[in-house]
Design a protein around this motif. Structure first.
Motif, short mmCIF file in Angstrom:
data_model
loop_
_atom_site.label_atom_id
_atom_site.label_comp_id
_atom_site.label_asym_id
_atom_site.label_seq_id
_atom_site.Cartn_x
_atom_site.Cartn_y
_atom_site.Cartn_z
N ASN A 134 58.86 18.90 8.06
CA ASN A 134 59.20 17.75 8.89
C ASN A 134 58.20 17.61 10.03
N THR A 135 58.34 16.54 10.80
CA THR A 135 57.47 16.30 11.95
C THR A 135 58.28 16.32 13.25
N ASP A 136 59.38 17.03 13.25
CA ASP A 136 60.24 17.14 14.42
C ASP A 136 59.71 18.25 15.33
N PRO A 155 51.75 8.43 14.08
CA PRO A 155 52.51 8.78 12.87
C PRO A 155 51.65 9.48 11.83
N SER A 156 52.27 10.37 11.07
CA SER A 156 51.59 11.11 10.02
C SER A 156 52.57 11.39 8.90
N CYS A 157 52.04 11.90 7.80
CA CYS A 157 52.90 12.31 6.70
C CYS A 157 53.60 13.61 7.04
N GLN A 158 52.83 14.65 7.46
CA GLN A 158 53.47 15.91 7.82
C GLN A 158 52.78 16.65 8.97
N LEU A 159 51.65 16.18 9.44
CA LEU A 159 50.98 16.84 10.55
C LEU A 159 51.72 16.63 11.86
N VAL A 160 51.78 17.70 12.67
CA VAL A 160 52.21 17.64 14.07
C VAL A 160 51.13 18.34 14.87
N MET A 161 50.67 17.72 15.98
CA MET A 161 49.50 18.27 16.67
C MET A 161 49.53 17.91 18.15
N GLY A 162 49.16 18.86 18.98
CA GLY A 162 49.07 18.63 20.42
C GLY A 162 48.37 19.79 21.07
N LEU A 163 48.41 19.83 22.40
CA LEU A 163 47.74 20.92 23.10
C LEU A 163 48.49 21.26 24.37
N THR A 164 48.21 22.47 24.86
CA THR A 164 48.83 22.99 26.07
C THR A 164 47.74 23.51 27.01
N TYR A 188 50.28 14.69 20.63
CA TYR A 188 49.45 13.62 20.06
C TYR A 188 50.03 13.10 18.74
N ILE A 189 50.04 13.94 17.72
CA ILE A 189 50.52 13.54 16.41
C ILE A 189 51.91 14.13 16.23
N HIS A 190 52.92 13.27 16.24
CA HIS A 190 54.30 13.74 16.09
C HIS A 190 55.18 12.53 15.79
N ARG A 191 56.45 12.78 15.63
CA ARG A 191 57.37 11.73 15.17
C ARG A 191 57.39 10.53 16.10
N ASP A 192 57.22 10.74 17.40
CA ASP A 192 57.27 9.64 18.36
C ASP A 192 55.90 9.30 18.93
N GLY A 193 54.82 9.83 18.30
CA GLY A 193 53.46 9.54 18.72
C GLY A 193 52.66 8.92 17.59
N ASP A 199 46.85 8.88 27.64
CA ASP A 199 47.81 7.91 27.13
C ASP A 199 48.97 8.53 26.36
N VAL A 200 48.93 9.84 26.12
CA VAL A 200 49.95 10.44 25.27
C VAL A 200 51.07 11.06 26.11
N PHE A 201 52.18 11.38 25.43
CA PHE A 201 53.30 12.03 26.09
C PHE A 201 52.87 13.39 26.63
N SER A 202 53.20 13.65 27.90
CA SER A 202 52.91 14.96 28.49
C SER A 202 54.10 15.40 29.33
N ALA A 203 54.25 16.71 29.44
CA ALA A 203 55.39 17.24 30.18
C ALA A 203 55.01 18.56 30.83
N PRO A 204 55.22 18.70 32.16
CA PRO A 204 55.02 20.02 32.79
C PRO A 204 56.16 20.95 32.41
N MET A 205 55.82 22.21 32.22
CA MET A 205 56.82 23.20 31.86
C MET A 205 56.49 24.52 32.54
#
Length: 276
Positions: free
Chosen positions: A261-263, A171-180, A164-169, A144-150
């Motif tokens: 930031n969470t950018d 929301p959090s105070c300062q965490l940004v998190m995902g996987l590759t 997963y956890i980011h400005r457009d996913g 269900d989360v944003f994914s992009a081939p690169m």
């Protein structure tokens, strides 16, 4: 809970292999029926793992936090890299399959990790940072989360990035998190390399054959160092350091950040030809 103090590029330049590993590599994250944590003084991030097998495992608090409970002043991101499991947050159950994520907000008191099958236990990768406001606990399934081939086969870096956890996913105070996830035949990650002096980053490698290794590059762009990293190990990456790697086969990794930031796109690129 281990504690790792922050050190700068000048100190790092003088470290030998053992010194680099002692300061930046987290070798053991999953021990049956325990929570393993490492407190880093880089942005006060805590990296860890929980592996419930024969019993559910509760997230305790620690004297280093000087808090009544773990998330009194913190938030927590969790991604499951093992079998199906259930996380209880203040009595609310969240079922997580492999590569599902749960964000747990500040103020959550009782967190318990469980597995649905002891023969295929859940493996919860944990990333926590201080939080100055509260956001709701939410689950995000991988599909269900944003994914992009690169990347490309020619560059040996064909991969899919999940946020997963980011400005457009979530929301959090300062965490940004995902996987590759790197595709078969691809081995390079995060190249061209970059730094982001506004926040630290942690890399957790998984789905790597035990006989293989990742050559993880770190250090300032013109003063690089390397770590040999095995499956289910993590690297603490300071804000002043690049974080890139090349495997002896394909693999996957979880990236997570905390700081100003969470950018997701906040990074300062380094041309490959300028690396030293």
């Amino acid at each position: 809970m281990q504690v790792r103090y922050a050190i700068g590029p000048n100190e790092t330049r003088r470290l030998d292999t053992n010194g680099l590993r002692e300061n930046f590599l987290i070798e053991t994250l999953f021990v049956a029926d325990t929570v393993q944590l490492c407190y880093s003084h880089f942005d006060r991030v805590i990296v860890g793992g929980a592996k419930p097998v024969d019993t559910s495992t509760e997230l305790p608090t620690y004297s280093e936090l000087k808090s009544d409970y773990f998330l009194e002043r913190r938030e927590l991101g969790v991604i499951n890299v093992g079998g199906a499991g259930t996380i209880q947050v203040d009595g609310q159950a969240y079922e997580l399959g492999k590569l599902d994520c749960l964000y747990i907000g500040r103020g959550s008191r009782h967190i318990t990790f469980g597995s649905q099958n002891a023969n295929d236990p859940a493996l919860y990768y944990l990333l926590s940072a201080p939080a100055h406001t509260s956001y709701p606990t939410q689950k995000a399934a991988q599909q269900d989360v944003f994914s992009a081939p690169m990347g490309s086969k020619e560059g040996a870096n064909e991969r899919v990035i999940y946020r997963y956890i980011h400005r457009d996913g979530l929301p959090s105070c300062q965490l940004v998190m995902g996987l590759t996830i790197l595709q078969p035949g691809s081995v390079w990650n995060t190249m061209p390399a970059h730094v982001h002096d506004r926040r630290m980053e942690a890399y957790f490698y998984f789905d790597l054959d035990p006989a293989h290794r990742i050559v993880h590059l770190m250090g300032q762009p013109t003063e690089t160092r390397h770590l040999l990293v095995a499956n289910h190990q993590a690297v603490l990456s300071p804000p002043w350091s690049i974080h890139s790697g090349c495997g002896t086969t394909n693999y996957s990794f979880i990236w997570g950040m905390a700081g100003e930031n969470t950018d997701y796109a906040d990074m300062d690129m380094t041309a490959i030809a300028d690396l030293r």
